[in-house]
Design an enzyme around this catalytic site. Structure first.
Site, PDB file in Angstrom:
ATOM      1  N   PHE A  13       3.628  28.812  19.622  1.00 34.92           N
ATOM      2  CA  PHE A  13       3.077  27.637  18.917  1.00 34.92           C
ATOM      3  C   PHE A  13       3.966  27.262  17.718  1.00 34.92           C
ATOM      4  CE2 PHE A  13      -0.224  26.891  15.395  1.00 34.92           C
ATOM      5  CZ  PHE A  13      -0.081  25.508  15.441  1.00 34.92           C
ATOM      6  N   THR A  37       2.924  35.734  24.950  1.00 28.14           N
ATOM      7  CA  THR A  37       1.926  34.779  24.440  1.00 28.14           C
ATOM      8  C   THR A  37       2.523  33.376  24.321  1.00 28.14           C
ATOM      9  OG1 THR A  37       2.417  35.318  22.121  1.00 28.14           O
ATOM     10  CG2 THR A  37       0.599  36.520  23.156  1.00 28.14           C
ATOM     11  N   ASP A  58      12.759  40.532  25.158  1.00 25.80           N
ATOM     12  CA  ASP A  58      11.836  41.222  24.260  1.00 25.80           C
ATOM     13  C   ASP A  58      12.649  41.781  23.081  1.00 25.80           C
ATOM     14  OD1 ASP A  58      10.226  43.038  22.938  1.00 25.80           O
ATOM     15  OD2 ASP A  58       9.382  43.912  24.771  1.00 25.80           O
ATOM     16  N   TYR A 147      -1.911  44.375  13.540  1.00 22.28           N
ATOM     17  CA  TYR A 147      -1.171  43.172  13.088  1.00 22.28           C
ATOM     18  C   TYR A 147      -0.869  43.286  11.598  1.00 22.28           C
ATOM     19  CZ  TYR A 147      -0.127  38.137  12.594  1.00 22.28           C
ATOM     20  OH  TYR A 147       0.474  36.923  12.345  1.00 22.28           O
ATOM     21  N   LYS A 151       2.889  43.718   9.969  1.00 19.19           N
ATOM     22  CA  LYS A 151       3.486  42.690   9.108  1.00 19.19           C
ATOM     23  C   LYS A 151       3.776  43.251   7.707  1.00 19.19           C
ATOM     24  CE  LYS A 151       3.747  38.998  11.771  1.00 19.19           C
ATOM     25  NZ  LYS A 151       5.051  38.401  12.125  1.00 19.19           N
ATOM     26  N   ARG A 188      -9.098  31.949  18.870  1.00 20.68           N
ATOM     27  CA  ARG A 188      -9.259  31.585  17.458  1.00 20.68           C
ATOM     28  C   ARG A 188     -10.309  30.499  17.310  1.00 20.68           C
ATOM     29  NH1 ARG A 188      -3.179  31.660  15.023  1.00 20.68           N
ATOM     30  NH2 ARG A 188      -2.447  31.497  17.144  1.00 20.68           N
TER      31      ARG A 188
HETATM   32  N1  UDP Z   1     -14.699  32.607  14.617  1.00 20.99           N
HETATM   33  C1  UDP Z   1     -15.916  32.106  15.007  1.00 20.99           C
HETATM   34  N2  UDP Z   1     -16.089  31.749  16.322  1.00 20.99           N
HETATM   35  C2  UDP Z   1     -15.100  31.858  17.250  1.00 20.99           C
HETATM   36  C3  UDP Z   1     -13.854  32.366  16.829  1.00 20.99           C
HETATM   37  C4  UDP Z   1     -13.680  32.732  15.499  1.00 20.99           C
HETATM   38  O1  UDP Z   1     -16.849  31.973  14.200  1.00 20.99           O
HETATM   39  O2  UDP Z   1     -15.330  31.525  18.422  1.00 20.99           O
HETATM   40  C5  UDP Z   1     -14.532  32.983  13.203  1.00 20.99           C
HETATM   41  C6  UDP Z   1     -13.869  34.324  12.967  1.00 20.99           C
HETATM   42  O3  UDP Z   1     -14.828  35.364  12.988  1.00 20.99           O
HETATM   43  C7  UDP Z   1     -13.256  34.130  11.602  1.00 20.99           C
HETATM   44  C8  UDP Z   1     -12.913  32.650  11.571  1.00 20.99           C
HETATM   45  O4  UDP Z   1     -13.684  32.036  12.591  1.00 20.99           O
HETATM   46  O5  UDP Z   1     -14.187  34.390  10.579  1.00 20.99           O
HETATM   47  C9  UDP Z   1     -11.451  32.360  11.833  1.00 20.99           C
HETATM   48  O6  UDP Z   1     -11.095  33.084  12.961  1.00 20.99           O
HETATM   49  P1  UDP Z   1      -9.700  32.944  13.684  1.00 20.99           P
HETATM   50  O7  UDP Z   1      -9.755  33.829  14.896  1.00 20.99           O
HETATM   51  O8  UDP Z   1      -9.386  31.527  13.887  1.00 20.99           O
HETATM   52  O9  UDP Z   1      -8.612  33.495  12.673  1.00 20.99           O
HETATM   53  P2  UDP Z   1      -8.576  34.611  11.543  1.00 20.99           P
HETATM   54  O10 UDP Z   1      -8.478  33.802  10.302  1.00 20.99           O
HETATM   55  O11 UDP Z   1      -9.813  35.451  11.531  1.00 20.99           O
HETATM   56  O12 UDP Z   1      -7.365  35.393  11.856  1.00 20.99           O
END
Ligand code: UDP
Length: 315
Positions: A13, A37, A58, A147, A151, A188
């Site tokens: 992305f 990915t 890789d 992760y 990092k 996400r």
């Molecule tokens: N989240 C949610 N529903 C979903 C996916 C994610 O409520 O279907 C929440 C997740 O628990 C987090 C926030 O949205 O609090 C952002 O999640 P994301 O996976 O986008 O990224 P993060 O900032 O956690 O790496």
């Protein structure tokens, strides 16, 4: 002579948007990706063009490319919580071994090096908003630890190469970013909410939705990274949009923007999910003269069309 940049994770992305930017700036671009990915479809428009090269590889293995390099951007990594769950070892390896290999290449080629780091180095932060001087609150053995710790190690390794081998390094700490080429099913919140809203399915908010995030439009992020690479700033710099929102309000916003009939349902909160996240960008403003140009609403409206096409074509 054209300048040459190597972008690892270049079919991902963010990596693919960086390939576009550097190519448009007149650089020769070498894109490396193992496609676990990333997706070749993100760079098909560049393949075959003079000055663009794709190598499927890789970068946790020994790495070499022909010819000189002016800049390496190390963006290869799984980068969503579902990816870390499914690929924990690859995530650790690309952040550690991949960073070592790409730094070794920077040393061999005497090139500048920019590491893609993340707001995840702050973990579940006890300081708000997060400044670059904050050391973070990370659970090393939790699911996200693969992760976060990779990092953090990558940042330490980058600074060690800077201090010990005099490599000209940069570190960007990237906050939640969105835009076209995000995978619809990377788990996400943003792509999931768009997909659910566009299909009029229930929107799955985790926990009570009171946790916050701050979402950055991809073009703003790319501009910040480009400026950082051109700057002399060696210490980490946050790049993100400080417009903060709770996840529950964010779900409502996506419903409103898409005109969806979806209802909101509440599921369990994943372990170690950060409760708050907002970048302090005073350093980026000061040293890069950068701040986001796109409001969340504008950015979401721009991105909606992409998700509509994804839902129609692939879901
Ligand atoms: N989240 C949610 N529903 C979903 C996916 C994610 O409520 O279907 C929440 C997740 O628990 C987090 C926030 O949205 O609090 C952002 O999640 P994301 O996976 O986008 O990224 P993060 O900032 O956690 O790496």
């Amino acid at each position: 002579m054209k300048k040459r940049v190597l972008i690892t994770g270049g079919a991902g992305f963010l990596g693919s948007h960086l390939c576009d930017r550097y190519y448009a700036e007149g650089w020769e671009v070498i894109c490396i990706d193992n496609l676990i990915t990333g997706s070749a479809s993100n760079i098909t428009h560049l393949i075959g063009k003079d000055g663009f090269q794709f190598i499927k590889y890789d970068v946790t293995n020994y790495l070499d490319v022909d010819g000189p390099l002016d800049l390496i951007l190390h963006f290869a990594s799984p980068a969503s919580p579902i990816d870390y769950l499914e690929m924990p070892i690859q995530t650790l390896k690309v952040g550690s071994l991949g960073t070592h290999k790409t730094l070794g290449l920077a040393r061999a080629k005497n090139s500048r090096y920019l590491l893609a780091s993340t707001s995840e180095v702050y973990g579940d932060p006890l300081e708000h908003p997060q400044k670059e001087t904050y050391w973070g609150n990370v659970n090393p053995t939790g699911y996200r630890g693969v992760y976060d710790e990779a990092k953090r190690f990558a940042e330490a390794m980058t600074m060690a190469y800077h201090r010990y081998h005099n490599i000209d390094t940069r570190i960007v700490r990237i906050f939640n970013t969105y835009g076209s080429r995000m995978r619809l099913r990377d788990g996400r919140a943003l792509p999931t909410f768009f997909r659910q809203a566009l299909c009029n399915e229930p929107i799955t908010v985790f926990g009570d939705g009171s946790q916050t995030r701050s979402f950055t439009y991809v073009d703003d992020l790319v501009e910040g990274i480009f400026r950082l690479a051109e700057s002399n700033e060696v210490e980490p710099v946050n790049i993100g949009n400080p417009e903060e929102i709770t996840i529950l309000d964010f779900a409502k916003e996506i419903i409103e923007i898409t005109g969806s009939k979806s209802e909101i349902i509440f599921n369990d909160l994943p372990a170690d999910d950060p409760k708050i996240r907002q970048p302090d960008i005073s350093k980026a403003k000061r040293v890069l003269n950068w701040e986001p140009a796109t409001s969340r609403r504008e950015g979401l409206l721009k991105t909606m069309q992409y998700f509509k096409e994804q839902v129609l074509n692939h879901d």
